[in-house]
Design a protein around this motif. Structure first.
Motif, PDB file in Angstrom:
ATOM      1  N   ALA A  74       0.808  -1.068   0.118  1.00  0.00           N
ATOM      2  CA  ALA A  74      -0.048  -0.032  -0.123  1.00  0.00           C
ATOM      3  C   ALA A  74       0.895   1.155   0.012  1.00  0.00           C
ATOM      4  O   ALA A  74       1.758   1.480   0.916  1.00  0.00           O
ATOM      5  N   LYS A  75       0.736   2.227  -0.951  1.00  0.00           N
ATOM      6  CA  LYS A  75       1.210   3.361  -1.023  1.00  0.00           C
ATOM      7  C   LYS A  75       0.637   4.290  -0.091  1.00  0.00           C
ATOM      8  O   LYS A  75      -0.439   4.497   0.156  1.00  0.00           O
ATOM      9  N   GLY A  76       1.598   4.932   0.732  1.00  0.00           N
ATOM     10  CA  GLY A  76       0.999   5.750   1.913  1.00  0.00           C
ATOM     11  C   GLY A  76       0.931   7.092   1.391  1.00  0.00           C
ATOM     12  O   GLY A  76       0.533   7.345   0.328  1.00  0.00           O
ATOM     13  N   MET A  77       1.481   8.284   2.092  1.00  0.00           N
ATOM     14  CA  MET A  77       1.277   9.520   1.749  1.00  0.00           C
ATOM     15  C   MET A  77       2.884  10.201   1.016  1.00  0.00           C
ATOM     16  O   MET A  77       3.731   9.537   1.591  1.00  0.00           O
ATOM     17  N   GLU A  78       2.602  11.060   0.623  1.00  0.00           N
ATOM     18  CA  GLU A  78       3.864  11.847   0.207  1.00  0.00           C
ATOM     19  C   GLU A  78       4.346  13.049   1.239  1.00  0.00           C
ATOM     20  O   GLU A  78       3.658  13.443   2.156  1.00  0.00           O
ATOM     21  N   LEU A  79       5.725  12.607   1.647  1.00  0.00           N
ATOM     22  CA  LEU A  79       6.435  13.371   2.497  1.00  0.00           C
ATOM     23  C   LEU A  79       6.866  14.812   2.020  1.00  0.00           C
ATOM     24  O   LEU A  79       7.858  14.920   1.671  1.00  0.00           O
ATOM     25  N   LEU A  80       5.767  15.839   2.040  1.00  0.00           N
ATOM     26  CA  LEU A  80       5.990  16.844   1.279  1.00  0.00           C
ATOM     27  C   LEU A  80       7.346  17.675   1.798  1.00  0.00           C
ATOM     28  O   LEU A  80       7.789  18.234   1.243  1.00  0.00           O
ATOM     29  N   ALA A  81       7.560  17.780   3.283  1.00  0.00           N
ATOM     30  CA  ALA A  81       8.582  18.363   3.632  1.00  0.00           C
ATOM     31  C   ALA A  81       9.888  17.747   3.265  1.00  0.00           C
ATOM     32  O   ALA A  81      10.895  18.543   3.454  1.00  0.00           O
ATOM     33  N   ALA A  82      10.020  16.676   2.758  1.00  0.00           N
ATOM     34  CA  ALA A  82      11.260  15.887   2.567  1.00  0.00           C
ATOM     35  C   ALA A  82      11.584  15.948   1.068  1.00  0.00           C
ATOM     36  O   ALA A  82      12.769  15.967   0.676  1.00  0.00           O
ATOM     37  N   LYS A  83      10.753  16.664   0.090  1.00  0.00           N
ATOM     38  CA  LYS A  83      11.337  16.736  -1.239  1.00  0.00           C
ATOM     39  C   LYS A  83      12.315  17.629  -1.554  1.00  0.00           C
ATOM     40  O   LYS A  83      12.633  18.497  -0.562  1.00  0.00           O
ATOM     41  N   MET A  84      12.997  17.502  -2.524  1.00  0.00           N
ATOM     42  CA  MET A  84      14.368  18.028  -2.561  1.00  0.00           C
ATOM     43  C   MET A  84      14.718  18.181  -4.022  1.00  0.00           C
ATOM     44  O   MET A  84      14.067  17.608  -4.832  1.00  0.00           O
ATOM     45  N   LYS A  85      15.265  19.181  -4.446  1.00  0.00           N
ATOM     46  CA  LYS A  85      15.592  19.448  -5.693  1.00  0.00           C
ATOM     47  C   LYS A  85      16.311  18.422  -6.669  1.00  0.00           C
ATOM     48  O   LYS A  85      17.263  17.657  -5.846  1.00  0.00           O
ATOM     49  N   LYS A  86      15.985  17.903  -7.765  1.00  0.00           N
ATOM     50  CA  LYS A  86      16.674  17.089  -8.327  1.00  0.00           C
ATOM     51  C   LYS A  86      18.236  17.036  -8.459  1.00  0.00           C
ATOM     52  O   LYS A  86      19.040  16.189  -8.466  1.00  0.00           O
ATOM     53  N   GLU A  87      18.805  18.382  -8.705  1.00  0.00           N
ATOM     54  CA  GLU A  87      20.219  18.502  -8.807  1.00  0.00           C
ATOM     55  C   GLU A  87      20.755  18.181  -7.423  1.00  0.00           C
ATOM     56  O   GLU A  87      22.145  17.874  -7.384  1.00  0.00           O
ATOM     57  N   ASP A  88      20.212  17.926  -6.242  1.00  0.00           N
ATOM     58  CA  ASP A  88      20.824  17.754  -5.075  1.00  0.00           C
ATOM     59  C   ASP A  88      20.807  16.269  -4.804  1.00  0.00           C
ATOM     60  O   ASP A  88      21.359  15.644  -3.789  1.00  0.00           O
ATOM     61  N   ALA A  89      20.156  15.610  -5.884  1.00  0.00           N
ATOM     62  CA  ALA A  89      19.748  14.204  -5.329  1.00  0.00           C
ATOM     63  C   ALA A  89      20.527  13.252  -6.473  1.00  0.00           C
ATOM     64  O   ALA A  89      19.992  12.500  -7.362  1.00  0.00           O
ATOM     65  N   GLU A  90      21.756  13.355  -6.417  1.00  0.00           N
ATOM     66  CA  GLU A  90      22.775  12.560  -7.436  1.00  0.00           C
ATOM     67  C   GLU A  90      22.875  11.205  -6.770  1.00  0.00           C
ATOM     68  O   GLU A  90      23.249  11.008  -5.458  1.00  0.00           O
ATOM     69  N   GLY A  91      22.904  10.092  -7.446  1.00  0.00           N
ATOM     70  CA  GLY A  91      23.045   8.925  -6.990  1.00  0.00           C
ATOM     71  C   GLY A  91      22.057   8.229  -6.362  1.00  0.00           C
ATOM     72  O   GLY A  91      21.039   8.857  -5.580  1.00  0.00           O
ATOM     73  N   PRO A  92      22.017   6.868  -5.917  1.00  0.00           N
ATOM     74  CA  PRO A  92      20.867   6.106  -5.291  1.00  0.00           C
ATOM     75  C   PRO A  92      20.948   6.152  -3.665  1.00  0.00           C
ATOM     76  O   PRO A  92      20.059   6.046  -3.013  1.00  0.00           O
ATOM     77  N   ASN A  93      22.400   6.688  -3.192  1.00  0.00           N
ATOM     78  CA  ASN A  93      22.567   6.919  -1.889  1.00  0.00           C
ATOM     79  C   ASN A  93      22.483   8.283  -1.458  1.00  0.00           C
ATOM     80  O   ASN A  93      23.188   8.657  -0.509  1.00  0.00           O
ATOM     81  N   CYS A  94      21.470   9.246  -1.995  1.00  0.00           N
ATOM     82  CA  CYS A  94      21.710  10.600  -1.651  1.00  0.00           C
ATOM     83  C   CYS A  94      20.604  11.056  -0.522  1.00  0.00           C
ATOM     84  O   CYS A  94      20.580  12.096  -0.199  1.00  0.00           O
ATOM     85  N   TRP A  95      20.111  10.030   0.156  1.00  0.00           N
ATOM     86  CA  TRP A  95      19.487  10.007   1.306  1.00  0.00           C
ATOM     87  C   TRP A  95      19.310   8.843   2.123  1.00  0.00           C
ATOM     88  O   TRP A  95      19.731   7.815   1.632  1.00  0.00           O
ATOM     89  N   GLY A  96      18.866   9.287   3.509  1.00  0.00           N
ATOM     90  CA  GLY A  96      18.798   7.868   4.502  1.00  0.00           C
ATOM     91  C   GLY A  96      17.967   8.147   5.364  1.00  0.00           C
ATOM     92  O   GLY A  96      17.563   9.267   6.094  1.00  0.00           O
ATOM     93  N   LEU A  97      17.004   7.042   5.813  1.00  0.00           N
ATOM     94  CA  LEU A  97      16.124   7.053   6.982  1.00  0.00           C
ATOM     95  C   LEU A  97      16.885   6.594   8.275  1.00  0.00           C
ATOM     96  O   LEU A  97      17.565   5.388   8.122  1.00  0.00           O
ATOM     97  N   SER A  98      16.642   7.195   9.108  1.00  0.00           N
ATOM     98  CA  SER A  98      17.229   6.907  10.350  1.00  0.00           C
ATOM     99  C   SER A  98      16.805   5.486  11.066  1.00  0.00           C
ATOM    100  O   SER A  98      15.746   5.157  10.794  1.00  0.00           O
TER     101      SER A  98
END
Length: 187
Positions: free
Chosen positions: A42-66
């Motif tokens: 089941a798809k949940g909700m979008e985390l609107l505060a988390a979205k980031m510009k594509k130019e900052d999202a290089e590579g598959p490991n550009c973010w992490g969940l604690s």
């Protein structure tokens, strides 16, 4: 469990948290977006505060969940002409507050993974280039903003530094023309 176009990474927090998040890039959007999902698909909700510009999202490991599911970390460093100092962004998922921690020793951040205790982030980075070749390393950035270089070397392409669940070992992913496995102790 889940099927969407443009999924680049997904992560789940450890129990007792049940939070799972995936990142998605859509060709016609300027943003890298984040959504919750559960293991039933089941798809949940979008985390609107988390979205980031594509130019900052290089590579598959550009973010992490604690591991505790409280924080999301993203980076701002892929465009060294836009940001004077590379930074990691820590987003509190409960209240949407965010803060940026400067990581001046990073250069270009290649990957980020949370420490097992959710108190710091392991950052892999290209740290400079010269006649001697390129230099990369692994840094640890804690939630108070303290940054320390833990490992560095010449002509390495360190992309990931992933801790063991007990926090006693660190697995490194190095982009090379050959294969090898390293085990760091006493880091």
């Amino acid at each position: 469990v889940l099927e969407e176009s443009g999924i680049t990474n997904y992560q789940c927090a450890r129990l007792p948290s049940t939070l799972c998040i995936y990142g998605q890039i859509e060709p016609k959007s300027d943003y890298y977006r984040f959504f919750t999902f559960d293991s039933s698909g089941a798809k949940g909700m979008e985390l609107l505060a988390a979205k980031m510009k594509k130019e900052d999202a290089e590579g598959p490991n550009c973010w992490g969940l604690s591991p505790d599911g409280r924080y999301l970390v993203t980076s701002r460093s892929q465009n060294p002409y836009k940001y004077k100092v590379p930074e990691v962004r820590i987003l509190n998922l409960a209240d949407g507050t965010e803060r940026y921690i400067p990581v001046p020793d990073a250069g270009i951040i290649m990957g980020m993974d949370w420490a097992a205790d959710s108190e710091s982030v392991w950052v892999s980075a290209y740290r400079g280039r010269g006649a001697w070749g390129s230099r990369s390393g692994v840094l640890n950035v804690d939630l108070a903003g303290k940054v320390r270089v833990v490992f560095e070397g010449l002509n390495l392409g360190l992309w990931f530094a992933i801790p063991s669940p007990d926090g006693h070992r660190l697995a490194l992913m190095e982009h090379t023309q050959s294969s090898n496995v390293w085990l760091l102790e006493n880091f």
